[in-house]
Design an enzyme around this catalytic site. Structure first.
Site, PDB file in Angstrom:
ATOM      1  N   TYR A   1      -5.857  -5.059  -8.059  1.00 18.13           N
ATOM      2  CA  TYR A   1      -5.249  -6.008  -7.117  1.00 18.13           C
ATOM      3  C   TYR A   1      -5.118  -7.424  -7.667  1.00 18.13           C
ATOM      4  CZ  TYR A   1      -6.659  -2.108  -4.122  1.00 18.13           C
ATOM      5  OH  TYR A   1      -6.836  -0.849  -3.583  1.00 18.13           O
TER       6      TYR A   1
ATOM      7  N   ASN B   1       0.821  -3.946   5.019  1.00 14.19           N
ATOM      8  CA  ASN B   1      -0.048  -3.293   4.048  1.00 14.19           C
ATOM      9  C   ASN B   1      -1.239  -2.817   4.871  1.00 14.19           C
ATOM     10  OD1 ASN B   1      -1.744  -2.401   2.095  1.00 14.19           O
ATOM     11  ND2 ASN B   1      -1.617  -4.226   0.803  1.00 14.19           N
TER      12      ASN B   1
ATOM     13  N   HIS C   1      -3.470   5.962   4.677  1.00 16.22           N
ATOM     14  CA  HIS C   1      -3.632   7.349   4.255  1.00 16.22           C
ATOM     15  C   HIS C   1      -4.107   8.288   5.368  1.00 16.22           C
ATOM     16  CE1 HIS C   1      -2.995   5.362   0.519  1.00 16.22           C
ATOM     17  NE2 HIS C   1      -4.153   4.713   0.578  1.00 16.22           N
TER      18      HIS C   1
ATOM     19  N   ASP D   1       1.413   5.706  15.107  1.00 15.26           N
ATOM     20  CA  ASP D   1       2.034   5.811  16.430  1.00 15.26           C
ATOM     21  C   ASP D   1       2.369   4.435  16.998  1.00 15.26           C
ATOM     22  OD1 ASP D   1       2.010   8.545  16.394  1.00 15.26           O
ATOM     23  OD2 ASP D   1       0.369   8.783  17.845  1.00 15.26           O
TER      24      ASP D   1
ATOM     25  N   HIS E   1       2.323  -2.110  -0.764  1.00 17.74           N
ATOM     26  CA  HIS E   1       1.013  -1.980  -1.416  1.00 17.74           C
ATOM     27  C   HIS E   1       1.016  -2.818  -2.679  1.00 17.74           C
ATOM     28  CE1 HIS E   1      -0.035   1.242   1.302  1.00 17.74           C
ATOM     29  NE2 HIS E   1       1.177   1.731   1.093  1.00 17.74           N
ATOM     30  N   MET E   2      -0.084  -3.494  -2.923  1.00 17.16           N
ATOM     31  CA  MET E   2      -0.226  -4.288  -4.148  1.00 17.16           C
ATOM     32  C   MET E   2      -0.222  -3.364  -5.365  1.00 17.16           C
ATOM     33  SD  MET E   2      -0.974  -7.645  -3.477  1.00 17.16           S
ATOM     34  CE  MET E   2      -2.415  -8.350  -4.292  1.00 17.16           C
TER      35      MET E   2
ATOM     36  N   ARG F   1      -4.502   8.709  -2.222  1.00 22.73           N
ATOM     37  CA  ARG F   1      -3.631   7.547  -2.001  1.00 22.73           C
ATOM     38  C   ARG F   1      -2.151   7.909  -2.098  1.00 22.73           C
ATOM     39  NH1 ARG F   1      -7.394   3.273  -2.210  1.00 22.73           N
ATOM     40  NH2 ARG F   1      -9.093   3.739  -3.645  1.00 22.73           N
TER      41      ARG F   1
END
Ligand code: DQA
Length: 144
Positions: A23, A75, A81, A88, A101-102, A112
């Protein structure tokens, strides 16, 4: 002025401290500052929100529905996951949503590779660090 909402999920307040290999060292505050600057450049309002509580995230998404936000960048962290609750809630929105996502989640552990939200968002951007967020914001602004 249209307002867009950027949502950061579980553990993402620890950007800058956690797993710099995946990250980098950018903090969440710095990410939010980059998003605010891009919002100014694009002439749109940008609100950001982070929580480690799934229920609080669901409530914030419901609020976005009531507020008629023009688009959402999310994010969801690890919730991506497995959280059908967040999926929902997002599915209630009719505005464009970008999943970001980074890290490149598809090049990491098998768990993932699965996203329970990909099916109900406009598109996914992963692997570009902070630029995933900035590209996501540009994409929902263009789609709104
Ligand atoms: C992440 C990827 C997820 O798999 C992980 O659980 C995160 C961060 C990313 O930004 O790369 O917390 O969403």
């Amino acid at each position: 002025m249209k307002t867009f909402l950027v949502l950061h999920g579980i553990n993402l307040n620890m950007f800058g401290k956690r797993d710099p290999k995946q990250y980098g060292t950018i903090t969440l505050a710095e990410i939010d500052a980059r998003l605010a600057a891009l919002g100014k450049e694009l002439g749109v309002g940008v609100e950001t929100f982070q929580t480690n509580h799934e229920a609080a995230m669901v409530e914030r998404i419901h609020q976005a529905f009531r507020d008629n936000v023009a688009g959402v960048v999310i994010n969801a962290g690890a919730w991506t996951h497995y959280s059908y609750g967040i999926r929902d809630a997002l599915a209630i929105l009719t505005v464009p949503i970008a999943e970001v996502h980074m890290s490149n989640v598809h090049a990491r552990e098998p768990f993932r590779h699965e996203s329970v939200i990909s099916e109900i968002v406009r598109g996914q951007i992963a692997g570009f660090g902070v630029d995933s967020y900035l590209l996501g914001l540009r994409a929902v602004v263009a789609a709104a």
